[in-house]
Design a protein around this motif. Structure first.
Motif, PDB file in Angstrom:
ATOM      1  N   LEU A   1       0.834  -1.196   0.000  1.00  0.00           N
ATOM      2  CA  LEU A   1       0.000   0.000   0.000  1.00  0.00           C
ATOM      3  C   LEU A   1       0.871   1.248   0.000  1.00  0.00           C
ATOM      4  O   LEU A   1       1.945   1.257   0.612  1.00  0.00           O
ATOM      5  N   PRO A   2       0.433   2.310  -0.638  1.00  0.00           N
ATOM      6  CA  PRO A   2       1.179   3.568  -0.534  1.00  0.00           C
ATOM      7  C   PRO A   2       1.022   4.137   0.872  1.00  0.00           C
ATOM      8  O   PRO A   2      -0.049   4.016   1.486  1.00  0.00           O
ATOM      9  N   SER A   3       2.077   4.723   1.400  1.00  0.00           N
ATOM     10  CA  SER A   3       1.973   5.325   2.733  1.00  0.00           C
ATOM     11  C   SER A   3       1.020   6.510   2.675  1.00  0.00           C
ATOM     12  O   SER A   3       1.024   7.293   1.725  1.00  0.00           O
ATOM     13  N   PHE A   4       0.182   6.623   3.696  1.00  0.00           N
ATOM     14  CA  PHE A   4      -0.831   7.677   3.706  1.00  0.00           C
ATOM     15  C   PHE A   4      -1.170   8.005   5.158  1.00  0.00           C
ATOM     16  O   PHE A   4      -1.392   7.115   5.981  1.00  0.00           O
ATOM     17  N   GLY A   5      -1.198   9.288   5.481  1.00  0.00           N
ATOM     18  CA  GLY A   5      -1.556   9.717   6.827  1.00  0.00           C
ATOM     19  C   GLY A   5      -0.490   9.432   7.857  1.00  0.00           C
ATOM     20  O   GLY A   5      -0.790   9.363   9.058  1.00  0.00           O
ATOM     21  N   THR A   6       0.746   9.276   7.432  1.00  0.00           N
ATOM     22  CA  THR A   6       1.816   8.905   8.359  1.00  0.00           C
ATOM     23  C   THR A   6       2.832  10.019   8.602  1.00  0.00           C
ATOM     24  O   THR A   6       3.754   9.845   9.393  1.00  0.00           O
ATOM     25  N   THR A   7       2.691  11.154   7.916  1.00  0.00           N
ATOM     26  CA  THR A   7       3.686  12.219   8.023  1.00  0.00           C
ATOM     27  C   THR A   7       3.286  13.228   9.091  1.00  0.00           C
ATOM     28  O   THR A   7       2.134  13.665   9.156  1.00  0.00           O
ATOM     29  N   ASN A   8       4.254  13.592   9.943  1.00  0.00           N
ATOM     30  CA  ASN A   8       4.031  14.588  10.981  1.00  0.00           C
ATOM     31  C   ASN A   8       4.774  15.882  10.638  1.00  0.00           C
ATOM     32  O   ASN A   8       5.940  15.831  10.234  1.00  0.00           O
ATOM     33  N   LYS A   9       4.125  17.016  10.788  1.00  0.00           N
ATOM     34  CA  LYS A   9       4.797  18.302  10.677  1.00  0.00           C
ATOM     35  C   LYS A   9       5.174  18.736  12.073  1.00  0.00           C
ATOM     36  O   LYS A   9       4.324  19.151  12.869  1.00  0.00           O
ATOM     37  N   ASN A  10       6.447  18.619  12.400  1.00  0.00           N
ATOM     38  CA  ASN A  10       6.899  18.786  13.775  1.00  0.00           C
ATOM     39  C   ASN A  10       7.572  20.135  14.015  1.00  0.00           C
ATOM     40  O   ASN A  10       8.230  20.680  13.131  1.00  0.00           O
ATOM     41  N   PRO A  11       7.448  20.642  15.233  1.00  0.00           N
ATOM     42  CA  PRO A  11       8.181  21.839  15.629  1.00  0.00           C
ATOM     43  C   PRO A  11       9.584  21.482  16.108  1.00  0.00           C
ATOM     44  O   PRO A  11       9.987  20.304  16.065  1.00  0.00           O
ATOM     45  N   ASP A  12      10.305  22.458  16.581  1.00  0.00           N
ATOM     46  CA  ASP A  12      11.576  22.236  17.266  1.00  0.00           C
ATOM     47  C   ASP A  12      11.238  21.843  18.705  1.00  0.00           C
ATOM     48  O   ASP A  12      10.904  22.687  19.537  1.00  0.00           O
ATOM     49  N   PHE A  13      11.296  20.540  18.990  1.00  0.00           N
ATOM     50  CA  PHE A  13      10.905  20.061  20.313  1.00  0.00           C
ATOM     51  C   PHE A  13      11.853  20.548  21.405  1.00  0.00           C
ATOM     52  O   PHE A  13      11.438  20.739  22.555  1.00  0.00           O
ATOM     53  N   ALA A  14      13.112  20.747  21.072  1.00  0.00           N
ATOM     54  CA  ALA A  14      14.064  21.254  22.056  1.00  0.00           C
ATOM     55  C   ALA A  14      13.679  22.654  22.504  1.00  0.00           C
ATOM     56  O   ALA A  14      13.799  23.010  23.691  1.00  0.00           O
TER      57      ALA A  14
END
Length: 580
Positions: A479-492
């Protein structure tokens, strides 16, 4: 002396049972109990930001100490939030007493504000689940709940309406001596004799070990030497059996490596020791199988058994080992040790070549450096997903370290909450949360709990901006990957804004110094490591087996790669193999 109310009696009994703290979030129907804790110096209230964290923390504390731990939630949504962490504690056999506070007793069944039915909700994740509807039920009901949690290993839930909690405790109530530890269970002589005959008749014996081998390392090694058996393990058996093990052939299952699969499938007698290993596709169907387990309901539910032995692993082996004949033929053992070493040699190269220069950083490299720098008695809590892979492959057990995760329930977001419970047990012991960005952000609010209590937990964040394991599952299934990407901040930066130590690592050469500085910091710290989301390659061929899930061929191809110090251990074990 003033007469006790039900809440005060409840808290006194918890303290007498060895509970040191109760994790939870205050509110309405729970307030009388929290106030009783406030006035009782023997027990501490730990304020978390989410009740799911409370349950995970209590479960981790119970796993570290082996003693009863406790959590609580207010009526309706409050105690409902406990359920995921309680499922995990129950499936991990962690003794936890959960208080599910309830709406006023006169309103139950009438659709009152926040009404739920905890006696139904928690039925599947507990050994005991009852409601105190009358003060006269105290203290017997609570004592019964405690004995279920400790005696059977798992969760007990007591629900109690807030109005009942404030009523006077019954006079002359019977408080009996509490069970606070579990006995060992010895199999009967008939089972021992049957097992002895099977071992003596077998030419090739393999041992496969789970978490039930805790405290039985010496006995397993003695038995393996006597019968010349390779020793494999499940993930939950790793910390108890892999160290100082000259018979080690690795781990079987979805994250498996080495020769454990071959050893379990090419023997003529497989002995399962203290494992409820769920992946029966990895277990053989054409060899004799014996299972030893202290929980009789586990016997035979994964594979067809030729002999079921109800007993503690250590006591069983103490009875068995002196009775079996010593085997002298090492051919099977030596062949499996050689196969194990060759397998590790073959996969280790793919993740060591120029790894110090690879950007984004290889997560395998992060785990390897972490393993080298962490204390010899560190507690690692591990998020479900790819962090499970890195822990299985790179963390080196030594008999003092602990590795805790949601290994049976498989929940996301477990690592940070479990680190909270582990750290409260001992503030001077190093606790490292191996968190994925997906799991961390799910309960990120409780990073503030670390700050509030100045808990020196070190969060090492494997930040690949994706749900890596889910993406891998999709791709293996075609299956193609879908709904798995996160747009993340600088957690530090978020950690620093919260008042903790935070550092972001984007280049491999920064990693070691960043971890060392975080470990030296006296309070909570977060190391945000930007890792390669493509660390695991996809197999060149997708077979029908792979499409049905993580079958053997899929896991062996997809997850082969990187084994840390285990290759050195395998090489050293080969020294025991006689040269032609």
């Amino acid at each position: 002396m003033a007469k006790q109310n039900v809440s005060e009696q409840f808290v006194d009994i918890l303290a007498r049972a060895g509970v040191k703290r109760v994790y939870g979030v205050v509110g309405d129907s729970l307030n009388p109990v929290v106030d009783a804790i406030r006035r009782n110096s023997a027990i501490e209230w730990i304020q978390v930001r989410h009740e799911e964290t409370a349950a995970f923390a209590a479960g981790a504390e119970a796993q570290i100490t082996g003693s009863l731990a406790s959590c609580a939630g207010s009526c309706g949504p409050g105690n409902l939030h406990l359920i995921n962490g309680l499922y995990d504690a129950h499936r991990s056999m962690a003794p936890v007493l959960a208080l599910a506070s309830h709406i006023p007793s006169s309103e139950i069944g009438l659709g009152y504000f926040q009404e739920t039915h905890p006696e139904l909700l928690f039925q599947e994740c507990s050994h005991y689940n009852e409601m105190i509807s009358n003060p006269q039920q105290m203290p017997r009901l609570l004592q019964t709940a405690i004995q279920h949690a400790i005696g059977r290993g798992g969760v007990s839930v007591v629900s109690m309406p807030g109005d009942i909690a404030s009523q006077p405790a019954p006079e002359k109530s019977v408080e009996h001596a509490l069970v606070t530890s579990r006995p060992t269970v010895r199999p009967g002589d008939e089972e021992i004799e049957k097992l002895c005959r099977m071992v003596d008749e077998a030419k090739r014996v393999t041992l496969f070990c789970g978490s039930g081998t805790a405290g039985a390392h010496a006995e397993v090694m003695e038995f393996a030497e006597r019968v010349k058996a390779p020793v494999g393990h499940a993930l939950r058996g790793k910390e108890w059996i892999q160290y100082d093990n000259p018979y080690d052939v690795g781990m079987s299952g979805l994250l498996g490596y080495g020769a454990a699969y071959e050893a379990t499938n090419e023997c003529d007698l497989l002995i399962l020791l203290g494992t409820d290993f769920p992946y029966n596709a990895f277990l053989p169907s054409d060899v004799k199988i014996v299972q030893v387990d202290v929980r009789p309901e586990h016997l035979g539910r994964r594979s067809k058994l030729d002999l079921a032995v109800w007993g503690d692993v250590r006591e069983t082996l103490r009875c068995l080992t002196p009775r079996v004949r010593t085997k002298t033929d090492r051919k099977f053992l030596d062949r499996m040790l050689k196969k194990h070493a060759d397998a590790l040699e073959g996969v280790v190269k793919a993740y060591t070549r120029k790894v110090e220069k690879h950007i984004p950083i290889h997560p395998e490299y992060v785990a390897s450096v972490l393993d080298d720098l962490a204390d010899d008695d560190a507690v690692f809590t591990v998020d479900t997903g790819m962090c499970n892979v890195w822990a299985a492959r790179y963390l080196s057990p030594n008999g003092k370290r602990r590795v805790i995760g949601s290994f049976s329930h498989g929940s996301m977001a477990n690592a940070l909450p479990q680190a909270i419970g582990a750290q409260f047990v001992d503030r001077n012991r190093q606790v490292v949360s191996m968190s994925g960005d997906g799991g961390f952000t799910m309960l990120m609010g409780d990073f503030l709990t670390l700050v509030q209590y100045n808990l020196p937990v070190k969060v090492v964040l494997f930040n690949n901006s994706s749900l890596g394991m889910v993406e891998l599952e999709m791709l293996v299934a075609g299956l193609p990957s879908f709904g798995t990407t996160n747009k993340n901040p600088d957690f530090a930066a978020i950690a620093r804004a919260a008042g903790a130590y935070g550092v972001r690592v984007e280049k491999p050469k920064q990693l070691e110094s960043a971890l060392k500085d975080a470990f030296k910091h006296k309070g909570p710290a977060l190391v945000d490591v930007v890792t390669d989301p493509n660390a695991l390659s996809i197999p060149p061929k997708i077979s029908a087996e792979m499409v049905t899930g993580f079958a053997l061929s899929a896991s062996k191809i997809v997850l082969d790669g990187g084994v840390g110090r285990m290759v050195q251990m395998a090489r050293s074990n080969l020294r025991n193999v006689p040269r032609p």
